[in-house]
Design a protein around this motif. Structure first.
Motif, PDB file in Angstrom:
ATOM      1  N   PRO A  21       0.763  -1.307   0.082  1.00  0.00           N
ATOM      2  CA  PRO A  21       0.082  -0.053  -0.019  1.00  0.00           C
ATOM      3  C   PRO A  21       0.957   1.219   0.044  1.00  0.00           C
ATOM      4  CG  PRO A  21      -0.102  -0.963   2.294  1.00  0.00           C
ATOM      5  CD  PRO A  21       0.849  -1.805   1.264  1.00  0.00           C
ATOM      6  N   THR A  22       1.529   1.617  -1.071  1.00  0.00           N
ATOM      7  CA  THR A  22       2.500   2.679  -1.164  1.00  0.00           C
ATOM      8  C   THR A  22       1.368   3.885  -1.453  1.00  0.00           C
ATOM      9  OG1 THR A  22       2.761   2.568  -3.558  1.00  0.00           O
ATOM     10  CG2 THR A  22       4.526   1.660  -2.211  1.00  0.00           C
ATOM     11  N   LYS A  23       1.736   5.072  -1.399  1.00  0.00           N
ATOM     12  CA  LYS A  23       0.797   6.177  -1.661  1.00  0.00           C
ATOM     13  C   LYS A  23       0.465   6.223  -3.156  1.00  0.00           C
ATOM     14  CE  LYS A  23       2.620   8.900   2.225  1.00  0.00           C
ATOM     15  NZ  LYS A  23       3.287  10.165   2.381  1.00  0.00           N
ATOM     16  N   GLY A  24       1.015   5.812  -4.054  1.00  0.00           N
ATOM     17  CA  GLY A  24       1.011   5.728  -5.275  1.00  0.00           C
ATOM     18  C   GLY A  24      -0.193   4.450  -5.715  1.00  0.00           C
ATOM     19  N   ASN A  25       0.022   3.613  -4.923  1.00  0.00           N
ATOM     20  CA  ASN A  25      -0.752   2.244  -5.149  1.00  0.00           C
ATOM     21  C   ASN A  25      -2.271   2.695  -4.431  1.00  0.00           C
ATOM     22  OD1 ASN A  25       0.383   0.633  -6.584  1.00  0.00           O
ATOM     23  ND2 ASN A  25       1.376  -0.638  -5.097  1.00  0.00           N
ATOM     24  N   LEU A  26      -2.220   3.513  -3.493  1.00  0.00           N
ATOM     25  CA  LEU A  26      -3.578   3.798  -2.889  1.00  0.00           C
ATOM     26  C   LEU A  26      -4.348   4.927  -3.566  1.00  0.00           C
ATOM     27  CD1 LEU A  26      -2.297   4.462   1.016  1.00  0.00           C
ATOM     28  CD2 LEU A  26      -3.687   2.379   0.085  1.00  0.00           C
ATOM     29  N   LEU A  27      -3.573   5.805  -4.333  1.00  0.00           N
ATOM     30  CA  LEU A  27      -4.212   6.693  -5.406  1.00  0.00           C
ATOM     31  C   LEU A  27      -4.709   6.064  -6.335  1.00  0.00           C
ATOM     32  CD1 LEU A  27      -1.627   9.798  -5.427  1.00  0.00           C
ATOM     33  CD2 LEU A  27      -4.074   9.766  -4.430  1.00  0.00           C
ATOM     34  N   ARG A  28      -4.186   5.015  -6.889  1.00  0.00           N
ATOM     35  CA  ARG A  28      -4.732   4.367  -8.310  1.00  0.00           C
ATOM     36  C   ARG A  28      -6.014   3.588  -7.727  1.00  0.00           C
ATOM     37  NH1 ARG A  28       0.516   4.227  -9.204  1.00  0.00           N
ATOM     38  NH2 ARG A  28       1.074   2.475  -8.095  1.00  0.00           N
ATOM     39  N   ARG A  29      -6.059   3.325  -6.333  1.00  0.00           N
ATOM     40  CA  ARG A  29      -7.362   2.376  -5.794  1.00  0.00           C
ATOM     41  C   ARG A  29      -8.533   3.522  -5.120  1.00  0.00           C
ATOM     42  NH1 ARG A  29      -2.947  -0.831  -4.812  1.00  0.00           N
ATOM     43  NH2 ARG A  29      -3.073  -3.060  -5.473  1.00  0.00           N
ATOM     44  N   ASN A  30      -8.240   4.814  -5.616  1.00  0.00           N
ATOM     45  CA  ASN A  30      -9.070   5.838  -5.326  1.00  0.00           C
ATOM     46  C   ASN A  30      -9.192   6.107  -3.772  1.00  0.00           C
ATOM     47  OD1 ASN A  30      -9.800   6.635  -8.074  1.00  0.00           O
ATOM     48  ND2 ASN A  30     -11.200   4.847  -7.990  1.00  0.00           N
ATOM     49  N   VAL A  31      -8.248   5.918  -3.183  1.00  0.00           N
ATOM     50  CA  VAL A  31      -8.229   5.941  -1.654  1.00  0.00           C
ATOM     51  C   VAL A  31      -7.512   7.479  -1.299  1.00  0.00           C
ATOM     52  CG1 VAL A  31      -6.962   5.517   0.426  1.00  0.00           C
ATOM     53  CG2 VAL A  31      -7.732   3.634  -0.913  1.00  0.00           C
ATOM     54  N   ALA A  32      -8.205   8.223  -0.720  1.00  0.00           N
ATOM     55  CA  ALA A  32      -8.170   9.812  -0.508  1.00  0.00           C
ATOM     56  C   ALA A  32      -6.792   9.493   0.628  1.00  0.00           C
ATOM     57  CB  ALA A  32      -9.084  10.194   0.210  1.00  0.00           C
ATOM     58  N   ILE A  33      -5.741  10.367  -0.144  1.00  0.00           N
ATOM     59  CA  ILE A  33      -4.685  10.416   1.044  1.00  0.00           C
ATOM     60  C   ILE A  33      -4.054  12.044   1.162  1.00  0.00           C
ATOM     61  CG2 ILE A  33      -3.625   8.159   0.961  1.00  0.00           C
ATOM     62  CD1 ILE A  33      -1.688   8.935  -1.029  1.00  0.00           C
ATOM     63  N   GLN A  34      -3.557  12.553   2.023  1.00  0.00           N
ATOM     64  CA  GLN A  34      -3.255  13.947   1.902  1.00  0.00           C
ATOM     65  C   GLN A  34      -1.998  14.390   1.076  1.00  0.00           C
ATOM     66  OE1 GLN A  34      -2.567  14.597   6.195  1.00  0.00           O
ATOM     67  NE2 GLN A  34      -4.745  15.354   6.460  1.00  0.00           N
ATOM     68  N   GLU A  35      -1.199  13.360   0.971  1.00  0.00           N
ATOM     69  CA  GLU A  35       0.120  13.776   0.439  1.00  0.00           C
ATOM     70  C   GLU A  35       0.689  12.399  -0.498  1.00  0.00           C
ATOM     71  OE1 GLU A  35       4.111  14.814   2.325  1.00  0.00           O
ATOM     72  OE2 GLU A  35       3.038  16.675   1.971  1.00  0.00           O
ATOM     73  N   ALA A  36       1.146  12.624  -1.566  1.00  0.00           N
ATOM     74  CA  ALA A  36       1.427  11.390  -2.388  1.00  0.00           C
ATOM     75  C   ALA A  36       2.988  11.264  -2.553  1.00  0.00           C
ATOM     76  CB  ALA A  36       0.725  11.258  -3.880  1.00  0.00           C
ATOM     77  N   VAL A  37       3.589  12.048  -1.919  1.00  0.00           N
ATOM     78  CA  VAL A  37       5.044  12.108  -2.102  1.00  0.00           C
ATOM     79  C   VAL A  37       5.510  11.206  -1.316  1.00  0.00           C
ATOM     80  CG1 VAL A  37       5.387  14.439  -2.974  1.00  0.00           C
ATOM     81  CG2 VAL A  37       5.855  14.033  -0.662  1.00  0.00           C
ATOM     82  N   CYS A  38       6.929  10.653  -1.544  1.00  0.00           N
ATOM     83  CA  CYS A  38       7.901   9.697  -0.920  1.00  0.00           C
ATOM     84  C   CYS A  38       7.919  10.264   0.625  1.00  0.00           C
ATOM     85  CB  CYS A  38       9.080   9.319  -1.424  1.00  0.00           C
ATOM     86  SG  CYS A  38      10.160   8.466  -0.392  1.00  0.00           S
ATOM     87  N   PRO A  39       7.605   9.602   1.574  1.00  0.00           N
ATOM     88  CA  PRO A  39       7.749   9.931   3.148  1.00  0.00           C
ATOM     89  C   PRO A  39       9.358  10.203   3.373  1.00  0.00           C
ATOM     90  CG  PRO A  39       7.313   7.782   3.107  1.00  0.00           C
ATOM     91  CD  PRO A  39       7.131   8.185   1.732  1.00  0.00           C
ATOM     92  N   LEU A  40      10.019   9.455   2.526  1.00  0.00           N
ATOM     93  CA  LEU A  40      11.361   9.534   3.025  1.00  0.00           C
ATOM     94  C   LEU A  40      12.320  10.603   2.190  1.00  0.00           C
ATOM     95  CD1 LEU A  40      12.604   5.756   2.652  1.00  0.00           C
ATOM     96  CD2 LEU A  40      11.497   6.898   4.469  1.00  0.00           C
ATOM     97  N   CYS A  41      12.060  10.903   1.104  1.00  0.00           N
ATOM     98  CA  CYS A  41      12.702  11.904   0.603  1.00  0.00           C
ATOM     99  C   CYS A  41      11.934  13.315   0.394  1.00  0.00           C
ATOM    100  CB  CYS A  41      13.458  11.481  -0.722  1.00  0.00           C
ATOM    101  SG  CYS A  41      12.473  11.303  -2.077  1.00  0.00           S
ATOM    102  N   GLY A  42      10.636  13.009  -0.072  1.00  0.00           N
ATOM    103  CA  GLY A  42       9.546  13.999  -0.235  1.00  0.00           C
ATOM    104  C   GLY A  42       9.859  14.592  -1.564  1.00  0.00           C
ATOM    105  N   GLN A  43      10.345  13.856  -2.406  1.00  0.00           N
ATOM    106  CA  GLN A  43      10.678  14.656  -3.883  1.00  0.00           C
ATOM    107  C   GLN A  43       9.763  14.048  -4.919  1.00  0.00           C
ATOM    108  OE1 GLN A  43      14.921  14.055  -4.268  1.00  0.00           O
ATOM    109  NE2 GLN A  43      15.226  15.901  -2.992  1.00  0.00           N
ATOM    110  N   VAL A  44       9.432  12.650  -4.647  1.00  0.00           N
ATOM    111  CA  VAL A  44       8.569  11.880  -6.074  1.00  0.00           C
ATOM    112  C   VAL A  44       7.233  11.229  -5.536  1.00  0.00           C
ATOM    113  CG1 VAL A  44      10.435  11.919  -7.716  1.00  0.00           C
ATOM    114  CG2 VAL A  44      10.017   9.990  -6.208  1.00  0.00           C
TER     115      VAL A  44
END
Length: 164
Positions: A21-44
């Motif tokens: 359940p990465t943020k990218g996968n959650l977005l593709r499954r229409n799960v509402a999340i606040q932020e989609a960037v990598c929590p480690l680097c914050g860049q992509v």
């Protein structure tokens, strides 16, 4: 504590099938999340290939591991390709079973520390990830190989010998 065999298989299957359940996968499954960037680097956007293998906060863990067997080469972006190349040992003459165990331990430790960052606010510390991975693999070797009597301190100081 080492992942149970079943848990390790499930994690590895989910990783290779891109079902974590990465943020990218959650977005593709229409799960509402606040932020989609990598929590480690914050860049992509957080995708499994980036998070576990190519993020500036995790890639050094892989380069260090590869140094132990004197492996060099480009690192693939897809988890399945990375798994195949890494577990093949980049063509080196290594103990593939131990190297596979290292891959599973390191990917799961990165994932667990990512989750501790997201859900508990713990800082991501790559040196702690590496230490935990070393301890997981050492524990696995002690449990799996009854003739393995090497102390953790000796084993971790001579880790490249373990994969030969």
């Amino acid at each position: 504590m080492w992942l149970s065999k079943k848990c390790g298989y499930v994690f590895t299957w989910r990783l290779l099938k891109d079902r974590l359940p990465t943020k990218g996968n959650l977005l593709r499954r229409n799960v509402a999340i606040q932020e989609a960037v990598c929590p480690l680097c914050g860049q992509v956007q957080e995708e499994v290939g980036h998070l576990l293998f190519n993020c500036k906060r995790t890639i050094g863990l892989w380069w260090e591991s590869m140094r132990w067997i004197q492996a060099v080469g480009p690192l693939p972006a897809s988890p399945a390709s990375y798994f195949a190349q890494f577990c093949d040992g980049f063509g080196a003459d290594i103990n593939h079973c131990r190297w596979y165990g290292w891959w599973v331990a390191l990917t799961s430790a990165i994932w667990q520390h990512r989750n501790l960052l997201i859900f508990q606010g713990n800082p991501f510390d790559s040196s702690k990830v590496m230490e935990e991975t070393m301890f997981l693999v050492w524990s696995w070797l002690k449990a799996r190989d009854k003739g393995f009597n090497t102390s953790f301190n000796h084993w971790s100081s001579n880790i490249s010998d373990s994969f030969g």
